[in-house]
Write an enzyme that holds these catalytic residues in place. Sequence first.
Site, PDB file in Angstrom:
ATOM      1  N   TRP A 320       0.831  -1.205   0.000  1.00 49.00           N
ATOM      2  CA  TRP A 320       0.000   0.000   0.000  1.00 49.00           C
ATOM      3  C   TRP A 320       0.863   1.253   0.000  1.00 49.00           C
ATOM      4  CZ3 TRP A 320      -0.297   3.960   3.639  1.00 49.00           C
ATOM      5  CH2 TRP A 320      -1.359   4.846   3.501  1.00 49.00           C
ATOM      6  N   HIS A 321       2.004   1.199   0.664  1.00 45.63           N
ATOM      7  CA  HIS A 321       2.863   2.372   0.757  1.00 45.63           C
ATOM      8  C   HIS A 321       3.500   2.738  -0.576  1.00 45.63           C
ATOM      9  CE1 HIS A 321       2.585   1.878   5.148  1.00 45.63           C
ATOM     10  NE2 HIS A 321       2.975   3.135   5.201  1.00 45.63           N
ATOM     11  N   GLY A 322       3.750   1.763  -1.417  1.00 44.18           N
ATOM     12  CA  GLY A 322       4.379   2.107  -2.687  1.00 44.18           C
ATOM     13  C   GLY A 322       4.528   0.915  -3.605  1.00 44.18           C
TER      14      GLY A 322
END
Length: 466
Positions: A320-322
């Site tokens: 989700w972060h990247g």
Amino acid sequence: MIFSSLEFFVFFSVLIGILLLARSQGFKNIILLGASYFFYGYWDERFVFLLAALTIVNYAIGFQIESTQNPEKKRWLIAGITFNLIVLGFFKYFNFFIDSLNLGLNVLNLNLSNLRIILPIGISFITFEVISYLADIYRGTSRPAKTFWDFALLVAFFPHLISGPILRSSQFLGEIQKGIHLNRENFSQGAQLFLLGLVRKVIVADRLALFVNEVFKQPADYSAMTLWLAVIGYAIQLYCDFCGYSDMAIGTAKILGFDIPKNFATPYLSRSITEFWRRWHISLSNWLRDYLYIPLGGDRRGKVQQYGNLMIVMLLGGLWHGASWNFVVWGGLHGGALVVHKLYADRIPKSSVTQAWDYQLCANFVTLLFVCLTWIFFRSSDFSTSLFILQKLWGVIDPTGINWFATALAIAVPMFILTDYAGHQLAQGMCLRLSSLPGLCAFFFVMFGVLFLAPAQPAPFIYFQF
């Protein structure tokens, strides 16, 4: 337009002036919604249409979930979640999956082309927020927004729009119903919290960035000692950057009369990785628990299933972060650490030994060391760079290089401690009295200090890329 820029101060001052002139709460909400869309469109006006489309579709699906019965209700929920994940997947992960697929296709001399996709700012936060809205309606824990305009404001509310905190409909729709309240008490509390976030961002995070960015750009040029300082510096920079954003978001909302839950609780004082995730990015941790970990089964189906669920949640949380394998590895490491801690906690009951101060201090050090080392994957440009830095830190490869003992770090550490203490005091309701001359002088003294010490160009918030 970032919170620490002159443009934002002009934008917010004009907004406050217009809201003071407005009479009815409904009209004030419309003004605030328009301002939120202007704020989002300031980055790239094309994505205003995407934000509006997400709002319209999710409002309609939420209405269908509320007005139907199972199994149709569940079909609408699945349709809504699928729609939102497709939008997120296209903009954020399409090229990542194409690049990953090309690694296997290279053996067959095949190669798929990437698309020139611009990542809409804040898309990950928006997606999680609307999914939780649909899920809460399905579960019956929250009712749909009373009007389309209330839901549109929930999604687009500019203080939290770009980097959270991730709001629940059950939390914020009630705030919208209470309305906008511009008064002296809200302004005093909100302005002080905003100023605290500004200090964290401008004096600590942005100053450290000048050192950290240079070292991480060419880690081979620097000594192992300098790399250790850069890793510590990045841990402080990331915290003060993101916590600073959250403080400014919560403070801005408070000035307008809205209460947003806090997003951090001194996470670097945690004595286990489990405690860390209860203190770090609290709105995301709670979201992953309530909408992913518990639906997967949580700890209800035995220990093995629980450990597997923890790994799945953290791997997806990392992704989700990247769109990078670095983030997947980072999430996997934290998932593995959570499993190890659960195994340890299940076998070592609390006792006088585990409650002793030296044990607690050691637990805090080990947790902090692990968190700082895993931030390397979070910060590095690619996986090979992360491995190189780790090897050089521990002397596996030549540890020599340029020694850079940055003065920014010497200033940042005490400021980091001071701002955390100030944040704790504000959380306890111990605010300056801006109606008094000493309180007003102290406020403006800090404000002018920020202006004097701020870098020439305000840096974007780190979490904007997510």
